[in-house]
Design an enzyme around this catalytic site. Structure first.
Site, short mmCIF file in Angstrom:
data_model
loop_
_atom_site.label_atom_id
_atom_site.label_comp_id
_atom_site.label_asym_id
_atom_site.label_seq_id
_atom_site.Cartn_x
_atom_site.Cartn_y
_atom_site.Cartn_z
N LYS A 152 18.26 -20.12 -60.97
CA LYS A 152 18.44 -21.24 -59.86
C LYS A 152 19.71 -21.19 -59.60
O LYS A 152 19.95 -21.67 -58.07
CB LYS A 152 18.27 -22.60 -60.66
CG LYS A 152 18.35 -23.71 -59.75
CD LYS A 152 18.04 -24.91 -60.79
CE LYS A 152 18.45 -26.31 -59.60
NZ LYS A 152 18.17 -27.45 -60.25
N HIS A 308 -4.30 15.97 -42.71
CA HIS A 308 -5.34 15.96 -43.83
C HIS A 308 -4.95 15.20 -44.81
O HIS A 308 -4.80 15.28 -45.99
CB HIS A 308 -5.38 17.32 -44.28
CG HIS A 308 -5.91 18.31 -43.54
ND1 HIS A 308 -6.97 18.13 -42.51
CD2 HIS A 308 -5.46 19.72 -42.98
CE1 HIS A 308 -7.46 19.36 -41.83
NE2 HIS A 308 -6.38 20.43 -42.01
#
Length: 550
Positions: A152, A308
């Site tokens: 926080k 491919h």
């Protein structure tokens, strides 16, 4: 219940925060003594708890016990030790505010700039077969409180929950960690506690920490369907509502029937608009989707050239390029121009006239992008065979991936780089690399994910220079990557999608002049692999996470 009000004008800016005081309390002791030694050498005061403090003291590094800070001995068999204002005020004080700074001084409490915490091994305890109170005692209380408080307060505190981030901290000493770095660490910390709490909640509800698999409803009127996992149920439900958007001329080969089906909420390659050229084939769609996978793994302007379903080249724009997407294409094509012939190109930015002018001189099957400048369409439309495919607004990948196997479906979460940061990597050999080299390693690690396993990708200046893919052993992939790079291998960096089982693979890269390598690690012979890199003076990072792509 509302939170406290605040006045933004009171906050003082803080970017890089020097580390003067650190709190260390870890269950996983990996690398903690080395980190403690580096902190001590940089003059950082270390506060620690329990066995962590004992281990640090035994290693000869000065450490202050938490009890000496709180004036309160551990109580209730260790259930209470860090839950104290003398600790949490030092974690939560927002020193951008003068009155917080003054309150700490009045209370005689020193702030922490670095917190290193990981939690009790709850999941491992459950998986070991433990039950009842033995499991309950592995529910961490003080640890998550410290992690969440520090996260926080990321504006002032760096919170580290993963030993793989210790190298980041060591590199930042003594100057400190930037605001962006602290924010990224806070994101990891909240993810860490969220995962931990989820496992605890699941154990209380089911007695297990494993993710549940919901059984399908039985309905005698409809065919049986495979079991649905939580993350796949939405996709599997959507499959039932898929509609045929277009019959295709044929599948992979001319004798195979095929069609394109779309999902109701899809915003991907299947919903793209063909602006010019012949209708898309089965193989065109497969290659275009593979190219998008490669291009959209990067945040900056990027282009992938695919043949491919394998990348021939992936690149970001050169720094300061006047036309970034044109620059990215030029650099991606340069990786392997021979293989790029007849390939598919994907861009993660609008195709410009400058990029189109270059593409026009190369035989290309498909160009797919979020948009095309009018001049680009005009230039490329002169080539009747090329297909221009514009992605739908809000292009997004599916939240789950599926693959059909005989008798059922395999479903998995997609392999993405959401929240990616190299600060979780662990440097095991060599010296600290400069920012440019780290950027190349980050690019290579992102780019190798789009390469079929076994995958090796060499990169320089945020562009691939050699790709080894799809081999049945990693040595051959190394040889292929080096041979395709040629002289460009010298001075490049390398990424491997999975660990090196032996030292022979990285030795090929080292002999070719590769100067830094990033790989997951985890082999029984990691020591041999690391020793080969160390002997050559090559920097090696371990990510702890692989990116197989079959």
């Amino acid at each position: 219940m509302s939170g406290p009000t605040h006045d933004e004008s009171l906050y003082r800016a803080r970017d890089v925060v020097p580390i003067r005081r650190a709190l260390l309390s870890v269950s996983d002791k990996t690398g903690i003594l080395e980190l403690a030694a580096a902190l001590h050498e940089a003059g950082v005061e270390i506060v620690s708890t329990g066995s962590t403090a004992k281990g640090i003291a035994a290693s000869g590094v000065p450490v202050t016990e938490v009890a000496a800070v709180t004036g309160f001995q551990e109580a209730l068999d260790g259930r209470v030790k860090t839950l104290h204002p003398a600790i949490h005020a030092g974690l939560l004080a927002d020193l951008r505010l003068e009155h917080h700074e003054q309150q700490l001084a009045d209370l005689g409490i020193a702030p922490f700039e670095l917190v290193v915490v990981n939690l009790y091994p709850f999941v491992d305890t459950v998986r070991s077969g433990a039950t009842g109170d033995a499991v309950v005692e592995q529910i961490d209380i003080g640890g998550p409180a410290m992690v969440r408080a520090s996260a926080k307060n990321f504006a002032n505190v760096a919170i580290v929950t993963d030993p793989r981030a210790y190298d980041l901290v060591a590199r930042a000493l003594p100057a400190g960690l930037s605001l962006a770095q602290r924010r990224a660490l806070a994101a990891d910390a909240f993810a860490h506690t969220a995962s931990y709490d989820t496992a605890v909640a699941r154990w209380f509800a089911t007695g297990s920490v494993e993710e549940p698999v919901a059984a399908p409803a039985v309905d005698a009127s409809t065919p049986a369907r495979p079991a649905r996992t939580d993350g796949a149920s939405g996709l599997l439900a959507a499959i039932g509502a898929a509609t045929l958007a277009s019959p295709l001329r044929y599948g992979e080969n001319a004798h195979q029937q095929a069609g394109l089906f779309t999902l109701p909420s899809g915003r991907g390659i299947a919903q793209a608009t063909l602006l010019h050229g012949k209708e898309m084939s089965f193989n065109n769609y497969v290659d275009a989707d593979a190219a998008l996978r490669a291009a959209y793994d990067h945040d900056g302007p990027a282009v992938a050239v695919v043949k491919h379903a394998q990348p021939c080249g992936v690149a970001l724009a050169a720094a300061g390029a006047a036309d970034p997407i044109a620059s990215a294409h030029e650099r991606a094509h340069a990786c392997d121009p021979v293989s790029a012939f007849g390939g598919v190109i994907a861009a993660n930015r609008t195709v410009t006239a400058a990029m189109a002018a270059t593409v026009a001189g190369i035989f290309t099957e498909v160009v797919v992008a979020p948009g095309f400048a009018p001049e680009a369409i005009e230039i490329l439309s002169r080539k009747p065979s090329i297909r221009l495919l514009r992605l739908p607004e809000g292009f997004a990948r599916e939240g789950s991936e599926l693959r059909q196997v005989s008798g059922g479906l395999l479903v998995q979460q997609p392999d993405t780089f959401d929240g990616f940061s190299s600060h979780t990597w662990r440097r095991v050999t060599g010296s600290h690399v400069d920012d440019a080299t780290l950027a190349d390693l980050e690019f290579a690690w992102r780019a190798v994910r789009a390469v079929k396993s076994n995958a090796i990708l060499l990169a320089a200046d945020r562009a691939s220079v050699g790709v080894g893919m799809g081999q049945v052993n990693r040595v051959d992939s190394c040889v292929l990557a080096v041979s395709r790079a040629g002289d460009r291998a010298r001075g490049s960096v390398a990424a491997s999608d999975a660990f090196f089982p032996f030292a022979d693979g990285p030795q090929i890269l080292i002999d070719a002049g590769v100067r830094a390598i990033v790989q997951p690690g985890g082999s029984k012979r990691d020591d041999e692999v690391v020793a080969a890199a160390e002997a050559a003076g090559v920097t090696m990072y371990l990510t702890g996470e692989r990116h197989f792509f079959h």
